[in-house]
Scaffold this active site. Sequence first.
Site, short mmCIF file in Angstrom:
data_model
loop_
_atom_site.label_atom_id
_atom_site.label_comp_id
_atom_site.label_asym_id
_atom_site.label_seq_id
_atom_site.Cartn_x
_atom_site.Cartn_y
_atom_site.Cartn_z
N TYR A 149 0.82 -1.22 0.00
CA TYR A 149 0.00 0.00 0.00
C TYR A 149 0.85 1.27 0.00
O TYR A 149 0.33 2.37 -0.11
CB TYR A 149 -0.96 0.01 1.19
N LYS A 219 3.18 -14.27 6.00
CA LYS A 219 3.52 -15.17 4.90
C LYS A 219 5.04 -15.34 4.88
O LYS A 219 5.69 -15.29 3.84
CB LYS A 219 2.98 -14.54 3.61
N ASP A 259 -2.29 -18.24 4.65
CA ASP A 259 -3.25 -19.11 3.96
C ASP A 259 -3.92 -20.08 4.93
O ASP A 259 -5.12 -20.34 4.86
CB ASP A 259 -2.61 -19.85 2.77
N ASP A 283 -6.16 -6.92 4.76
CA ASP A 283 -7.22 -6.48 3.86
C ASP A 283 -8.10 -7.67 3.47
O ASP A 283 -9.33 -7.63 3.62
CB ASP A 283 -6.56 -5.85 2.62
#
Length: 393
Positions: A149, A219, A259, A283
């Site tokens: 972002y 992640k 995930d 998000d």
Amino acid sequence: MSEKIRMINGQLQVPAEPIIPYIEGDGVGQDIWKSTQTIIDAAVEKVYAGKRRIKWQEVLAGEKAYATTGTSLPKETLETIKSHLVAIKGPLGTPVGEGHRSLNVALRQELDLYACVRPIRYFKGVPSPLKEPEKTDMTIFRENTEDIYAGIEWEMGTREVKQVIDFLENTMQVKKIRFPHSSSIGIKPISKEGSQRLIRAAIDYALEKNLKRVTLVHKGNIQKFTEGGFRKWGYELAEHEYADALHDGRLEINDIIADNFLQQILLAPEKFDVVALTNLNGDYASDALAAQVGGIGIAPGANINYQTGHAVFEATHGTAPDIAGQNKANPCSLILSACMMLDYIGWQEVSAALITALEKTIQSGQVTGDFATSMGVEALTTSQFARKILEKL
Ligand code: NAD
């Protein structure tokens, strides 16, 4: 006498009649703001019997601002919010076209509102795709200023992207860009400072609410230094600043790969109390979680800088152009955002009263169109629904 809210020695000082700026918002903003304001005022009056009240001050942004000042986010709006610390807003449309940035993103950046806070809980009666939606009860802390972002990217074929690829291949000896001649390149900055201030806010929140588990979602298996850094710096922060709470069992820090998190929120959402995430993961996850408990019409949110005290509370949905101006929109997202605001300024009695009234209204099958069909009841208009909440206060 009405006065500004201030931050003194790291503590929010809230007068009996705080001035709170509000942005009505575009589209359905106009349908839901009026009802929300009436409901909050009634709840404050009910609880404090005239001893406390909010002095609302409208500030302009979006279409209304453009029509009167020729700009979508006037300087005075930012200045007023800056000097009053706490504000609330309806949804703002993102002006389409070159050079227009999202007003929401602009507000977050200008005020460095680094924590996007979204409590996710189920209200009995609300239609949900889950069998046991009441098991979803957690608060999301999404980092709001870093990650992709930051908007650092270069388009395929431009001189700039060629320079970046040249630097990567020839100076940094990067040999892994699969198609260097047809790649766009984006940069993902994640810092120790940015990660830790967000994770600190999540831990403080957990301790204040007597919630034990803080989960770091990342992640890091793929992005070792950015996402992996978020995880590592989170554990380091907990060990350095919260050693007592960790060792006496008030706090438990764990982590999960993003995930798997998206899988677990469906399979075992009860495993999570407070969750800290990097910006992009946050998000995705916050919208998925909102959908689990009834969708964006009922999901509240806040953007907060806990150091300066600046906080903007907002409906998390957009301007809903398809139903704007029709008195149909669900005002719950904005009402619950107002409840978060009342908690933030220490008026918890009012938010508790409002939430009870809202729960009773939904449970009795009195809802707006977005919930009515799947509940098999007749849809109320926004203002009828608001009146039902007022009756139950
Ligand atoms: P949206 O959230 O406005 O609408 C998506 C769907 O949800 C629509 O079908 C809409 O009718 C429904 N919906 C939204 N709010 C509702 C409510 N309160 N009650 C009942 N139904 C509701 O998303 P979009 O259509 O993608 O975006 C429209 C505009 O809003 C765009 O300009 C976008 O940039 C902006 N936007 C603003 C914010 C914000 O201000 N925080 C957030 C998202 C989108």
